[in-house]
Design a protein around this motif. Sequence first.
Motif, PDB file in Angstrom:
ATOM      1  N   LYS A 295      36.405 -60.022 116.603  1.00 43.12           N
ATOM      2  CA  LYS A 295      37.023 -58.521 117.423  1.00 43.12           C
ATOM      3  C   LYS A 295      38.258 -58.347 117.295  1.00 43.12           C
ATOM      4  O   LYS A 295      38.481 -56.941 117.383  1.00 43.12           O
ATOM      5  CB  LYS A 295      36.359 -58.493 118.501  1.00 43.12           C
ATOM      6  CG  LYS A 295      34.775 -58.938 118.542  1.00 43.12           C
ATOM      7  CD  LYS A 295      34.145 -58.569 120.197  1.00 43.12           C
ATOM      8  CE  LYS A 295      32.727 -58.974 119.953  1.00 43.12           C
ATOM      9  NZ  LYS A 295      31.469 -58.778 120.954  1.00 43.12           N
ATOM     10  N   LYS A 296      39.036 -59.151 117.788  1.00 39.75           N
ATOM     11  CA  LYS A 296      40.279 -59.269 118.148  1.00 39.75           C
ATOM     12  C   LYS A 296      41.627 -59.942 117.432  1.00 39.75           C
ATOM     13  O   LYS A 296      41.480 -60.695 116.699  1.00 39.75           O
ATOM     14  CB  LYS A 296      41.142 -59.120 119.523  1.00 39.75           C
ATOM     15  CG  LYS A 296      40.511 -58.665 120.202  1.00 39.75           C
ATOM     16  CD  LYS A 296      41.018 -58.643 121.596  1.00 39.75           C
ATOM     17  CE  LYS A 296      39.768 -58.203 123.063  1.00 39.75           C
ATOM     18  NZ  LYS A 296      40.442 -58.054 124.293  1.00 39.75           N
ATOM     19  N   GLY A 298      44.318 -61.409 115.658  1.00 39.13           N
ATOM     20  CA  GLY A 298      45.765 -61.564 115.951  1.00 39.13           C
ATOM     21  C   GLY A 298      45.124 -62.666 117.138  1.00 39.13           C
ATOM     22  O   GLY A 298      46.146 -64.021 117.530  1.00 39.13           O
ATOM     23  N   VAL A 299      43.520 -62.898 117.827  1.00 41.27           N
ATOM     24  CA  VAL A 299      43.562 -63.785 118.844  1.00 41.27           C
ATOM     25  C   VAL A 299      42.426 -65.013 118.253  1.00 41.27           C
ATOM     26  O   VAL A 299      41.887 -64.713 116.579  1.00 41.27           O
ATOM     27  CB  VAL A 299      42.589 -63.099 120.077  1.00 41.27           C
ATOM     28  CG1 VAL A 299      42.255 -63.991 120.667  1.00 41.27           C
ATOM     29  CG2 VAL A 299      42.703 -61.753 120.665  1.00 41.27           C
ATOM     30  N   MET A 300      42.916 -65.648 118.594  1.00 40.54           N
ATOM     31  CA  MET A 300      42.345 -67.881 118.435  1.00 40.54           C
ATOM     32  C   MET A 300      41.936 -68.300 119.339  1.00 40.54           C
ATOM     33  O   MET A 300      42.643 -68.615 120.645  1.00 40.54           O
ATOM     34  CB  MET A 300      43.790 -68.486 117.635  1.00 40.54           C
ATOM     35  CG  MET A 300      43.331 -69.945 117.254  1.00 40.54           C
ATOM     36  SD  MET A 300      42.442 -69.373 115.055  1.00 40.54           S
ATOM     37  CE  MET A 300      43.988 -69.101 114.479  1.00 40.54           C
ATOM     38  N   ASP A 301      40.238 -69.451 119.220  1.00 38.47           N
ATOM     39  CA  ASP A 301      39.764 -69.730 120.064  1.00 38.47           C
ATOM     40  C   ASP A 301      40.247 -71.063 119.797  1.00 38.47           C
ATOM     41  O   ASP A 301      40.388 -71.457 117.885  1.00 38.47           O
ATOM     42  CB  ASP A 301      38.013 -68.877 119.696  1.00 38.47           C
ATOM     43  CG  ASP A 301      38.110 -68.170 121.611  1.00 38.47           C
ATOM     44  OD1 ASP A 301      38.503 -68.041 121.904  1.00 38.47           O
ATOM     45  OD2 ASP A 301      37.035 -67.802 120.388  1.00 38.47           O
ATOM     46  N   VAL A 302      40.338 -71.504 119.893  1.00 36.58           N
ATOM     47  CA  VAL A 302      40.507 -73.315 120.044  1.00 36.58           C
ATOM     48  C   VAL A 302      39.695 -74.193 120.893  1.00 36.58           C
ATOM     49  O   VAL A 302      39.616 -74.197 121.821  1.00 36.58           O
ATOM     50  CB  VAL A 302      41.629 -74.071 120.003  1.00 36.58           C
ATOM     51  CG1 VAL A 302      42.856 -75.086 119.415  1.00 36.58           C
ATOM     52  CG2 VAL A 302      43.547 -73.072 119.590  1.00 36.58           C
ATOM     53  N   ASP A 303      38.884 -74.836 119.846  1.00 35.71           N
ATOM     54  CA  ASP A 303      37.980 -76.477 119.921  1.00 35.71           C
ATOM     55  C   ASP A 303      39.367 -77.233 120.103  1.00 35.71           C
ATOM     56  O   ASP A 303      39.388 -77.589 119.093  1.00 35.71           O
ATOM     57  CB  ASP A 303      37.068 -76.416 119.948  1.00 35.71           C
ATOM     58  CG  ASP A 303      36.258 -74.991 120.282  1.00 35.71           C
ATOM     59  OD1 ASP A 303      36.440 -74.552 121.907  1.00 35.71           O
ATOM     60  OD2 ASP A 303      35.127 -74.732 119.869  1.00 35.71           O
TER      61      ASP A 303
ATOM     62  N   ALA B  63      30.568 -61.327 110.469  1.00 31.75           N
ATOM     63  CA  ALA B  63      30.841 -62.178 111.087  1.00 31.75           C
ATOM     64  C   ALA B  63      30.643 -61.898 112.656  1.00 31.75           C
ATOM     65  O   ALA B  63      30.568 -61.850 113.283  1.00 31.75           O
ATOM     66  CB  ALA B  63      32.649 -61.652 110.795  1.00 31.75           C
ATOM     67  N   GLY B  64      30.599 -63.297 113.270  1.00 31.95           N
ATOM     68  CA  GLY B  64      30.946 -64.207 114.806  1.00 31.95           C
ATOM     69  C   GLY B  64      29.560 -65.081 115.089  1.00 31.95           C
ATOM     70  O   GLY B  64      29.660 -65.561 113.255  1.00 31.95           O
ATOM     71  N   PRO B  96      33.403 -66.037 109.600  1.00 34.35           N
ATOM     72  CA  PRO B  96      34.716 -66.210 110.094  1.00 34.35           C
ATOM     73  C   PRO B  96      34.654 -64.840 109.882  1.00 34.35           C
ATOM     74  O   PRO B  96      33.984 -64.274 108.388  1.00 34.35           O
ATOM     75  CB  PRO B  96      35.162 -67.099 109.229  1.00 34.35           C
ATOM     76  CG  PRO B  96      34.325 -68.154 108.425  1.00 34.35           C
ATOM     77  CD  PRO B  96      33.226 -67.998 108.858  1.00 34.35           C
ATOM     78  N   PRO B  97      35.384 -63.941 110.393  1.00 32.95           N
ATOM     79  CA  PRO B  97      35.773 -62.529 109.821  1.00 32.95           C
ATOM     80  C   PRO B  97      36.289 -62.416 108.022  1.00 32.95           C
ATOM     81  O   PRO B  97      35.585 -61.553 108.334  1.00 32.95           O
ATOM     82  CB  PRO B  97      37.209 -62.076 110.389  1.00 32.95           C
ATOM     83  CG  PRO B  97      37.267 -63.049 111.909  1.00 32.95           C
ATOM     84  CD  PRO B  97      36.849 -64.662 111.171  1.00 32.95           C
ATOM     85  N   ASP B  98      36.370 -63.185 107.726  1.00 34.05           N
ATOM     86  CA  ASP B  98      36.617 -63.073 106.472  1.00 34.05           C
ATOM     87  C   ASP B  98      35.088 -63.320 105.534  1.00 34.05           C
ATOM     88  O   ASP B  98      35.373 -63.102 104.501  1.00 34.05           O
ATOM     89  CB  ASP B  98      37.944 -63.703 105.901  1.00 34.05           C
ATOM     90  CG  ASP B  98      37.916 -65.277 105.739  1.00 34.05           C
ATOM     91  OD1 ASP B  98      36.264 -65.726 106.147  1.00 34.05           O
ATOM     92  OD2 ASP B  98      38.710 -66.093 105.585  1.00 34.05           O
ATOM     93  N   GLY B  99      34.147 -63.344 105.923  1.00 33.85           N
ATOM     94  CA  GLY B  99      32.803 -63.720 105.071  1.00 33.85           C
ATOM     95  C   GLY B  99      33.097 -64.347 104.664  1.00 33.85           C
ATOM     96  O   GLY B  99      32.178 -64.850 104.070  1.00 33.85           O
ATOM     97  N   SER B 100      33.911 -66.227 104.129  1.00 37.80           N
ATOM     98  CA  SER B 100      34.264 -66.721 103.217  1.00 37.80           C
ATOM     99  C   SER B 100      32.653 -67.623 103.200  1.00 37.80           C
ATOM    100  O   SER B 100      32.967 -68.989 102.883  1.00 37.80           O
ATOM    101  CB  SER B 100      35.419 -67.569 103.198  1.00 37.80           C
ATOM    102  OG  SER B 100      35.197 -67.844 104.895  1.00 37.80           O
ATOM    103  N   GLY B 101      31.942 -68.015 104.525  1.00 37.84           N
ATOM    104  CA  GLY B 101      30.965 -69.275 104.837  1.00 37.84           C
ATOM    105  C   GLY B 101      30.064 -68.969 106.445  1.00 37.84           C
ATOM    106  O   GLY B 101      31.056 -67.927 106.978  1.00 37.84           O
ATOM    107  N   VAL B 102      29.613 -70.127 106.372  1.00 35.26           N
ATOM    108  CA  VAL B 102      29.266 -69.981 107.420  1.00 35.26           C
ATOM    109  C   VAL B 102      28.941 -71.888 107.928  1.00 35.26           C
ATOM    110  O   VAL B 102      29.046 -72.559 106.676  1.00 35.26           O
ATOM    111  CB  VAL B 102      27.334 -69.582 107.218  1.00 35.26           C
ATOM    112  CG1 VAL B 102      26.664 -70.123 106.174  1.00 35.26           C
ATOM    113  CG2 VAL B 102      27.102 -70.030 108.693  1.00 35.26           C
TER     114      VAL B 102
END
Lengths: 498, 293, 253
Positions: A295-296, A298-303, B63-64, B96-102
């Motif tokens: 949704k944003k 440039g925002v990155m979640d890191v585990d 994506a999500g 991922p937002p680029d829809g490259s896989g799951v």
Amino acid sequence: MLFLLVPEGVKAKNWTDMLDFSGYVQSDIRFSIEDYRGPRNGDGYKFETNRNDVDFRLRFTPNRKVEAIVDARIRFYGINRANRIAELYGWNKVDRFDFQLNEAYLAVHGWPSEIMDFKLGRLIEQWGTADLFNPTDNLNARDFSDPLDYTAKVPNQMLEIDLYPTDWFSLSLVWVPVFKPSLLPPSTDYAFAVETSRDGCFVSAPAPPLQRYQVKALENMFDQYSPCELHFNTPQINVMKPGLDISNSQAGARAHFDVGLGDVGDLGFSLSYYYGRFTFPVAYTAVAKLMDDPKKAGVMDVDYLVNVIYPRMQVAGFDFSFSAASQYVPGIFGELAVIFPEKVIFGLGVLRNGNVVNSLSMSNVNVDSRPFVKATFGMDYTFTSWLYMNVQYVRGFFDEFNDAYGIHNYVVPDIDFTFLDSAFKLRLSAAWNVDDLSAAVFPSIIWVPAPSVQMTLGAWWNLGDTKPLDPESYAGRSKFGQKAAGRSVVYLKGKLNW
Amino acid sequence: MLEHKGFLLVVIIGLLAGCGDWKADGPQYLRDTYGSGTSCLKDSANNGKGDVRVTTTPAQSIAGRWAVEVNQHGTIAPTGETWQLYLTGLYLANIPPDGSGVYFTFCDQLMHVTTPPFGPDKKQNPMRPQSHIGQGLKDAMVSTWVPFSKPSLNSLPAINVLWLWGLRNMKDPWHDPLPDKGDSRIWDQDGDGHPGVTIVVTKPLTGDRYMIRRGIWKLAKGTPDKDFLWITGTLKFQIDQKAIGASDQLLMTVAPVTPKNDNTYLMRRVPGNFTCQDLLTHKDSVFANPPGK
Amino acid sequence: MRKVWNLQYVLILASILVIGMPDVQAQTKLTPIQILAKMDKTISGYKDQVMKNTMTITNEKGEKRSYDFTVMQKGTKKRLVRFTSGEIKGMALLVLGKSKAFVYLPGFKKVRRVAAHAMTQSFAGSDFTNEDSTPRAWSEMCIPSLLKEDKDHWYINCKLKPDAGLHYSRLVMMVGKKTFFEDGVDYYGPDGKLIKKMRSSHPKDFHGVKINSVVVMTDVRTGHSTRLDIHDFKVNQGLPDSMFTVRQLKWGM
């Protein structure tokens, strides 16, 4: 077969003679005296711990050849941890407690041969001649769940056979079927914690056991993001425990010799061997999973996922203690352990949106297979009836395994001043890391107002920088200064033995 | 003599171990886990903190993060009679937002078996065998990354997904015959000290079965609803499995699974901090009221 | 850290035992060395001994602390002391001669050799030194001379031999003429001044053996005193040599 044992010598005559009941009640309250070693700066100057222990030790000796020991402790935690209304419906969170079985074993003396003793059960074994810092003593893991109770060990099931063929030689053989790790202080989490600012922006992360250029490459990756757009979740540290197969058993042998040196004094020394595992975890792999926020931009979640292991090791040990005949010569003791470790190669992977980032897949030897030495040498002397001093040089703290952090050197002094018919004792103790110059100082005043009663007022004060001295090096952290060392506290303990 | 024998034993144990594999290779571990498409690394996903809720805000693409329920129906015939086997797999998926896989993460698998009445008169109650996944495998949160043949954000393309339990270093993981007990390709993936993964059998016998398994899904194209809050689809599956040990020899028998054709999958959009624990706790409400029902 | 104060305590509490043969007739015209030899026999003239005691330490203010312990002794060379009360319950001491002693510290599960530098120290205001605890034969350690005698006692001056292993300049021993009990000892420091006095009293019959059941050691410089009360005393119990070993010390029975 035990029914074959025949009592001899001084025979127990009734149940009173056969049973010995002892134990203690202890109350302990602590107050943190700083506010920068907690989860966030400014959190401190408050009660840290309140523990109330009841310990029961029952010893059953039906005759001189047989002994059964049960030692159990109930600990009540005095600090309320109830956060929800539902947790006030019972005692679980308001008045938490736990039960610990310290020891439960059977011991047989002089059977099947007069020269042989054996023990079987849940035991705490003690090897070595030094005070606390015993690199040759690896049978039981350490219990640092309470860092102030630094003498505690983790009990484990074992079979011990002791042979006394002569009065100057004895041999101990021990088998520990199942590995049990050391308990760690709650502050251990901070060793892996990512530091953030008050508004949640990324500040720094602890360096993994990698080369400096590799750490820099990681830094460069995170530098691509605004610190406030990096959302680090709580790092997850997984412990890869050894399997239950027999190759993961531990075994040890120790041969002890007593040698008279005539007018010079007496020497006791031991040669020992141990096969097993290092009981403190060693970093093995780490994976940073980066997920772009859909949704944003440039925002990155890191585990951040870390795996730690308990490497195998073999330990060839030597310990000695020399007692001089002259009262003007201090007691001298020492231990030397040559450790043959399992090689540990640390691997780090970065996944971005599930894809392995090949350029950031890194590895480094965390523990080399070359043997290394941990050692302790010390001396003690009683100067007068009111002054006693003990000083030890320690190479390799309990948790050091010659990984990327290395083996450090310490000086551990202990000075006791005794006053007022020994009713009061002032004890000044410390551990000083001579490599990074950090230290832990733990003075205490012990008062014995009556037999069996001890009151202790003391402090545990960690000295050193909470931030790494070298942020790009795994070895850069300050031993006693880092947050993982725990908070500095003052404490008051009361203990009654029976 | 006794002490000599004892000491010898200790030395021999030490030497034997010392001659073995005395190297813990972290990079190899990562290759095993990620290179083969499996991982025993945990996905922390916020440690389960925060309220459990599904996402209701419409999205613009697939994506999500998603909670996934995979319903597989097959039959087994361990006694000669046909038993119905229903496997409900629970997973998390990240696209991922680029829809490259799951990126799938295993959370749990629920098993339900129905058996015909048994006994000489066929009037006794169904036996209903029961088992569940050992905690170690759930804790391991096995993951796999499945790339799309070409990026896709409007629908879940048809994909094949391979799951390996207790297996690694397979030359052709899709087709190689499953190895036998003692093979180096079998590993203790759930870290419980037993090779393979542990299935806990609770009825009619009680005990642990240590097994290896290859599961292959052939997911048909998944259709999202207009708000991209749901994805539904069908699948075909194949399960090859083998017991390599058990706490009781009677548990060593593993019947082949014959897939049926009424298998479906269901994906529900969830927040980024949604965890496996959330899914296991609230699976009924998460998958309640799917589109078209 | 190393619990030396406890260790010293163990050593001290194992100290002076005053025991005697019942109704031994006083002898006349005995030489000082013969008197000491007979006194030694009343102290250690058994195959073995088992004794239960309470030690009470009284400071200058009159405040008291008490500890219970059991002493087992074989001959004049071997002594094992176990503490049964107080904060040092479970601690044990094995003395195997004038300079060889081991202590078991239950909190550490360790046996330690007692260093020589700890042997001359005292503990907790107690009026015994650690070296007082070693079993001994005075007739072998002293160059004795008769100072005086009265109706009840001989007063023997004991000049210590160089290898005696004690750090006093001399002792004056008060030996009962009828009992050969060690009824008292005056201890003189290296400078020749009187340091402390031991007196034993209250003879009591234990299972047919009569001994003084109360021992009081007083520091004449401070007025501080330590009292031992003997509650039970048995002899010739058949204690095996194996009881007086480091192995047994760890074993704890």
